[in-house]
Motif scaffolding. Structure first.
Motif, PDB file in Angstrom:
ATOM      1  N   GLY A 158      12.014  26.559  74.450  1.00  0.00           N
ATOM      2  CA  GLY A 158      12.375  25.597  73.416  1.00  0.00           C
ATOM      3  C   GLY A 158      13.130  26.264  72.277  1.00  0.00           C
ATOM      4  N   GLY A 159      13.697  25.421  71.414  1.00  0.00           N
ATOM      5  CA  GLY A 159      14.408  25.951  70.263  1.00  0.00           C
ATOM      6  C   GLY A 159      15.894  25.667  70.305  1.00  0.00           C
ATOM      7  N   MET A 160      16.283  24.436  69.903  1.00  0.00           N
ATOM      8  CA  MET A 160      17.685  24.047  69.800  1.00  0.00           C
ATOM      9  C   MET A 160      17.883  23.377  68.441  1.00  0.00           C
ATOM     10  SD  MET A 160      19.235  24.854  72.715  1.00  0.00           S
ATOM     11  CE  MET A 160      20.624  23.759  73.048  1.00  0.00           C
ATOM     12  N   SER A 161      18.958  23.727  67.779  1.00  0.00           N
ATOM     13  CA  SER A 161      19.259  23.172  66.460  1.00  0.00           C
ATOM     14  C   SER A 161      20.398  22.165  66.556  1.00  0.00           C
ATOM     15  CB  SER A 161      19.653  24.295  65.493  1.00  0.00           C
ATOM     16  OG  SER A 161      20.291  23.791  64.337  1.00  0.00           O
ATOM     17  N   PHE A 162      20.177  20.957  66.005  1.00  0.00           N
ATOM     18  CA  PHE A 162      21.264  19.973  66.021  1.00  0.00           C
ATOM     19  C   PHE A 162      22.451  20.489  65.228  1.00  0.00           C
ATOM     20  CE2 PHE A 162      23.645  16.873  63.603  1.00  0.00           C
ATOM     21  CZ  PHE A 162      24.196  16.125  64.626  1.00  0.00           C
ATOM     22  N   HIS A 163      22.197  21.040  64.045  1.00  0.00           N
ATOM     23  CA  HIS A 163      23.300  21.466  63.186  1.00  0.00           C
ATOM     24  C   HIS A 163      24.077  22.613  63.825  1.00  0.00           C
ATOM     25  CE1 HIS A 163      20.494  19.407  60.418  1.00  0.00           C
ATOM     26  NE2 HIS A 163      21.608  18.966  59.878  1.00  0.00           N
ATOM     27  N   GLY A 164      23.378  23.519  64.520  1.00  0.00           N
ATOM     28  CA  GLY A 164      24.082  24.554  65.260  1.00  0.00           C
ATOM     29  C   GLY A 164      24.890  23.961  66.399  1.00  0.00           C
ATOM     30  N   GLY A 165      24.302  22.976  67.093  1.00  0.00           N
ATOM     31  CA  GLY A 165      25.022  22.289  68.160  1.00  0.00           C
ATOM     32  C   GLY A 165      26.255  21.582  67.635  1.00  0.00           C
ATOM     33  N   PRO A 203       6.648  25.805  61.301  1.00  0.00           N
ATOM     34  CA  PRO A 203       6.017  26.969  60.687  1.00  0.00           C
ATOM     35  C   PRO A 203       7.005  28.076  60.342  1.00  0.00           C
ATOM     36  CG  PRO A 203       5.562  26.887  63.054  1.00  0.00           C
ATOM     37  CD  PRO A 203       6.175  25.575  62.675  1.00  0.00           C
ATOM     38  N   GLN A 204       8.224  27.995  60.891  1.00  0.00           N
ATOM     39  CA  GLN A 204       9.252  28.946  60.502  1.00  0.00           C
ATOM     40  C   GLN A 204       9.595  28.705  59.037  1.00  0.00           C
ATOM     41  OE1 GLN A 204       9.178  26.955  63.157  1.00  0.00           O
ATOM     42  NE2 GLN A 204      10.664  27.563  64.698  1.00  0.00           N
ATOM     43  N   PRO A 205      10.448  29.512  58.446  1.00  0.00           N
ATOM     44  CA  PRO A 205      10.774  29.323  57.020  1.00  0.00           C
ATOM     45  C   PRO A 205      11.631  28.089  56.804  1.00  0.00           C
ATOM     46  CG  PRO A 205      12.151  31.048  57.950  1.00  0.00           C
ATOM     47  CD  PRO A 205      11.143  30.677  59.006  1.00  0.00           C
ATOM     48  N   GLU A 206      11.068  26.902  57.134  1.00  0.00           N
ATOM     49  CA  GLU A 206      11.847  25.670  56.992  1.00  0.00           C
ATOM     50  C   GLU A 206      11.553  24.982  55.672  1.00  0.00           C
ATOM     51  OE1 GLU A 206      12.979  21.574  59.361  1.00  0.00           O
ATOM     52  OE2 GLU A 206      11.259  22.743  60.020  1.00  0.00           O
ATOM     53  N   GLN A 207      10.341  25.067  55.156  1.00  0.00           N
ATOM     54  CA  GLN A 207      10.005  24.446  53.886  1.00  0.00           C
ATOM     55  C   GLN A 207      10.511  25.367  52.789  1.00  0.00           C
ATOM     56  OE1 GLN A 207       7.985  21.487  53.977  1.00  0.00           O
ATOM     57  NE2 GLN A 207       8.515  21.127  51.856  1.00  0.00           N
ATOM     58  N   LEU A 208      11.655  25.055  52.215  1.00  0.00           N
ATOM     59  CA  LEU A 208      12.298  25.955  51.265  1.00  0.00           C
ATOM     60  C   LEU A 208      11.622  25.900  49.904  1.00  0.00           C
ATOM     61  CD1 LEU A 208      15.994  25.263  52.307  1.00  0.00           C
ATOM     62  CD2 LEU A 208      14.463  27.053  53.109  1.00  0.00           C
ATOM     63  N   GLY A 222      16.271  21.311  57.283  1.00  0.00           N
ATOM     64  CA  GLY A 222      16.992  20.167  57.841  1.00  0.00           C
ATOM     65  C   GLY A 222      17.751  19.396  56.788  1.00  0.00           C
ATOM     66  N   MET A 223      17.126  19.215  55.604  1.00  0.00           N
ATOM     67  CA  MET A 223      17.817  18.532  54.501  1.00  0.00           C
ATOM     68  C   MET A 223      18.999  19.351  54.017  1.00  0.00           C
ATOM     69  SD  MET A 223      14.666  17.220  52.146  1.00  0.00           S
ATOM     70  CE  MET A 223      13.457  16.019  52.708  1.00  0.00           C
ATOM     71  N   LEU A 224      18.750  20.644  53.825  1.00  0.00           N
ATOM     72  CA  LEU A 224      19.796  21.513  53.282  1.00  0.00           C
ATOM     73  C   LEU A 224      21.024  21.544  54.191  1.00  0.00           C
ATOM     74  CD1 LEU A 224      20.426  23.523  50.977  1.00  0.00           C
ATOM     75  CD2 LEU A 224      19.539  25.328  52.453  1.00  0.00           C
ATOM     76  N   LEU A 225      20.794  21.573  55.498  1.00  0.00           N
ATOM     77  CA  LEU A 225      21.910  21.614  56.436  1.00  0.00           C
ATOM     78  C   LEU A 225      22.609  20.270  56.583  1.00  0.00           C
ATOM     79  CD1 LEU A 225      20.263  23.788  59.245  1.00  0.00           C
ATOM     80  CD2 LEU A 225      21.980  24.522  57.583  1.00  0.00           C
ATOM     81  N   MET A 247      27.011  17.859  55.654  1.00  0.00           N
ATOM     82  CA  MET A 247      27.527  16.838  56.558  1.00  0.00           C
ATOM     83  C   MET A 247      27.925  15.589  55.781  1.00  0.00           C
ATOM     84  SD  MET A 247      25.039  16.941  59.898  1.00  0.00           S
ATOM     85  CE  MET A 247      25.987  15.610  60.656  1.00  0.00           C
ATOM     86  N   VAL A 248      27.063  15.171  54.849  1.00  0.00           N
ATOM     87  CA  VAL A 248      27.353  13.982  54.053  1.00  0.00           C
ATOM     88  C   VAL A 248      28.596  14.214  53.188  1.00  0.00           C
ATOM     89  CG1 VAL A 248      26.480  12.437  52.264  1.00  0.00           C
ATOM     90  CG2 VAL A 248      24.936  13.282  54.058  1.00  0.00           C
ATOM     91  N   VAL A 249      28.678  15.395  52.563  1.00  0.00           N
ATOM     92  CA  VAL A 249      29.841  15.721  51.724  1.00  0.00           C
ATOM     93  C   VAL A 249      31.121  15.719  52.563  1.00  0.00           C
ATOM     94  CG1 VAL A 249      30.903  17.496  50.285  1.00  0.00           C
ATOM     95  CG2 VAL A 249      28.445  17.048  50.099  1.00  0.00           C
TER      96      VAL A 249
END
Length: 269
Positions: free
Chosen positions: A94-101, A223-228, A235-238, A242-244
């Motif tokens: 497992g481990g796929m990122s939408f933003h990387g994709g 559990p990875q360093p996702e909660q900044l 996910g929000m930061l990335l 996209m919105v901009v």
């Protein structure tokens, strides 16, 4: 409160070969994108041919898989890579990122357009309505795999998982990033959005980015360093860029339209 049915992530097995539901969801997503693209290419006035669609989907498949995996490692999995040098190759874990994709697909589409002599805006706009159903299938795959659950909740539609009731954030994302975004894009395309280069791309970027940011408020951070910080997640930061970028594409599309109208007026440039 609902009880999670506890799906088996393996759909079926042939000998030693195990076929996972998540892989099937990926195939359904690519198949849906290919079918939609073929339908649009066959419409009168289209400059796209069937072979163009086939090659575009192949390029995008490579972009999704390579970009999604590399993005996940860089955004979320560096500590796993540090612990295991072979971790990037263990896709079955497992481990796929939408933003990387997304970045991978943008690179693939740009390369495709350059090799076929098509403008980037043409390729982006043609492709923009295609991923939404794939996003829907992907989130259903997350639900079947019992991953990416939401935060603990008391809402009546929450699912009991491991003794706690949680938001089905995968289904929220499937509904908003998948089905709703697909309907919105279909309506805009039917309304003539493709006549304004960049508009369809802008709508997709804003639609996905806004939906993802909204859903992140209900999704349990990994559990990875996702909660900044407190409420801000990776996910929000990335999704903010996209919105901009989406608004930038729409401004570009509107300005080109205004210039076209001005040129068509008597005495126009």
């Amino acid at each position: 409160m609902l009880t999670y049915p506890g799906f088996d992530p393996i759909a079926f097995q042939v000998g030693r070969v195990k076929v996972h539901w998540y892989g099937i969801m990926y195939l359904l997503g690519f198949a849906a994108a290919w079918w939609l693209a073929r339908v649009r290419a066959a419409k009168p006035g289209s400059t796209w041919k069937a072979v163009d669609v086939d090659d575009l989907i192949f390029y995008c498949m490579l972009g999704v898989i390579l970009g999604g995996r590399i993005g996940y490692i860089l955004f979320y999995g560096l500590k796993f890579w540090a612990a295991d040098p072979w971790y990037p190759l263990k896709i079955w874990e497992g481990g796929m990122s939408f933003h990387g994709g997304l970045l991978g697909v943008v690179a693939a589409m740009t390369l495709f357009g350059w090799r076929r002599g098509r403008s980037a805006a043409d390729v982006y706009d043609f492709t923009a309505p295609l991923p939404a159903l794939g996003l829907f299938f992907g989130r259903i795959g997350n639900f079947i795999n019992s991953e990416l659950w939401g935060k603990v909740t008391t809402v009546p539609w929450g699912f009991r998982v491991d003794g706690q009731v949680r938001h089905p954030s995968q289904l929220y994302e499937a509904s908003l990033e998948g089905l709703l975004l697909f309907v919105v894009l279909a309506l805009f395309v039917r309304g003539g959005a493709l006549k304004r280069p960049g508009l369809t791309t802008g709508i997709f970027l804003i639609g996905y980015g806004a939906a993802r940011i909204f859903c992140e408020f209900f999704r349990e951070p990994d559990p990875q360093p996702e909660q900044l910080v407190s409420w801000l997640t990776m996910g929000m930061l990335l999704s903010v860029p996209m919105v901009v970028a989406g608004f930038a594409f729409i401004v570009y599309a509107m300005r080109r339209r205004d210039q076209g109208v001005a040129a068509a007026q008597p005495g126009g440039p």
